[in-house]
Design a protein around this motif. Structure first.
Motif, short mmCIF file in Angstrom:
data_model
loop_
_atom_site.label_atom_id
_atom_site.label_comp_id
_atom_site.label_asym_id
_atom_site.label_seq_id
_atom_site.Cartn_x
_atom_site.Cartn_y
_atom_site.Cartn_z
N MET A 28 0.81 -1.22 0.00
CA MET A 28 0.00 0.00 0.00
C MET A 28 0.85 1.27 0.00
O MET A 28 0.31 2.38 0.00
N HIS A 29 2.19 1.10 0.03
CA HIS A 29 3.13 2.22 0.04
C HIS A 29 2.93 3.12 1.25
O HIS A 29 3.06 4.35 1.16
N TRP A 30 2.60 2.52 2.38
CA TRP A 30 2.46 3.27 3.61
C TRP A 30 3.81 3.39 4.29
O TRP A 30 4.67 2.52 4.14
N PRO A 31 4.02 4.46 5.06
CA PRO A 31 5.32 4.61 5.72
C PRO A 31 5.51 3.59 6.85
O PRO A 31 4.56 3.15 7.49
N GLY A 32 6.77 3.23 7.06
CA GLY A 32 7.11 2.31 8.14
C GLY A 32 7.11 0.85 7.73
O GLY A 32 7.30 -0.02 8.57
N ALA A 33 6.93 0.58 6.44
CA ALA A 33 6.85 -0.81 5.99
C ALA A 33 8.16 -1.54 6.19
O ALA A 33 8.17 -2.71 6.62
N ASN A 34 9.27 -0.89 5.90
CA ASN A 34 10.56 -1.56 6.03
C ASN A 34 10.85 -1.94 7.48
O ASN A 34 11.35 -3.03 7.75
N ILE A 35 10.54 -1.04 8.39
CA ILE A 35 10.79 -1.31 9.81
C ILE A 35 9.93 -2.48 10.29
O ILE A 35 10.41 -3.36 11.01
N ILE A 36 8.68 -2.50 9.88
CA ILE A 36 7.78 -3.59 10.30
C ILE A 36 8.25 -4.92 9.74
O ILE A 36 8.26 -5.93 10.44
N LEU A 37 8.68 -4.94 8.47
CA LEU A 37 9.18 -6.18 7.88
C LEU A 37 10.44 -6.67 8.58
O LEU A 37 10.58 -7.86 8.85
N ILE A 38 11.35 -5.76 8.88
CA ILE A 38 12.58 -6.13 9.57
C ILE A 38 12.27 -6.68 10.96
O ILE A 38 12.83 -7.71 11.38
N MET A 39 11.36 -6.05 11.68
CA MET A 39 11.00 -6.53 13.01
C MET A 39 10.39 -7.93 12.94
O MET A 39 10.71 -8.80 13.75
N GLY A 40 9.50 -8.15 11.98
CA GLY A 40 8.88 -9.47 11.83
C GLY A 40 9.90 -10.55 11.52
O GLY A 40 9.86 -11.64 12.09
N MET A 41 10.83 -10.24 10.63
CA MET A 41 11.86 -11.23 10.28
C MET A 41 12.79 -11.51 11.45
O MET A 41 13.22 -12.65 11.65
N LEU A 42 13.13 -10.49 12.22
CA LEU A 42 14.00 -10.69 13.39
C LEU A 42 13.31 -11.55 14.44
O LEU A 42 13.95 -12.40 15.07
N ILE A 43 12.01 -11.33 14.64
CA ILE A 43 11.28 -12.15 15.62
C ILE A 43 11.22 -13.60 15.14
O ILE A 43 11.39 -14.53 15.93
N GLU A 44 10.99 -13.81 13.84
CA GLU A 44 10.98 -15.17 13.31
C GLU A 44 12.35 -15.83 13.46
O GLU A 44 12.43 -17.01 13.82
N ALA A 45 13.42 -15.09 13.20
CA ALA A 45 14.76 -15.64 13.34
C ALA A 45 15.05 -16.00 14.79
O ALA A 45 15.64 -17.05 15.08
#
Length: 59
Positions: A28-45
């Motif tokens: 959706m090109h909303w701001p903060g997408a990169n940070i949310i994706l990084i946080m999700g991947m770090l939690i999964e790792a």
């Protein structure tokens, strides 16, 4: 399911939910997408790492 595998499983599911929300933000090109994706991947790792440690300690 053993009690020792519940915490990594819950962490992995939370990480997956956060990653899906981050992907939605990215689409959706909303701001903060990169940070949310990084946080999700770090939690999964972290969940996978804790699962590996639990399995190794069990054996």
């Amino acid at each position: 399911m053993k009690n020792q595998f519940k915490i990594p499983l819950v962490l992995f599911l939370i990480g997956m939910i956060i990653s899906v929300v981050g992907a939605l933000f990215k689409l959706m090109h909303w701001p903060g997408a990169n940070i949310i994706l990084i946080m999700g991947m770090l939690i999964e790792a972290g969940a996978i790492l804790s699962l590996i440690i639990t399995i190794v300690k069990k054996k």
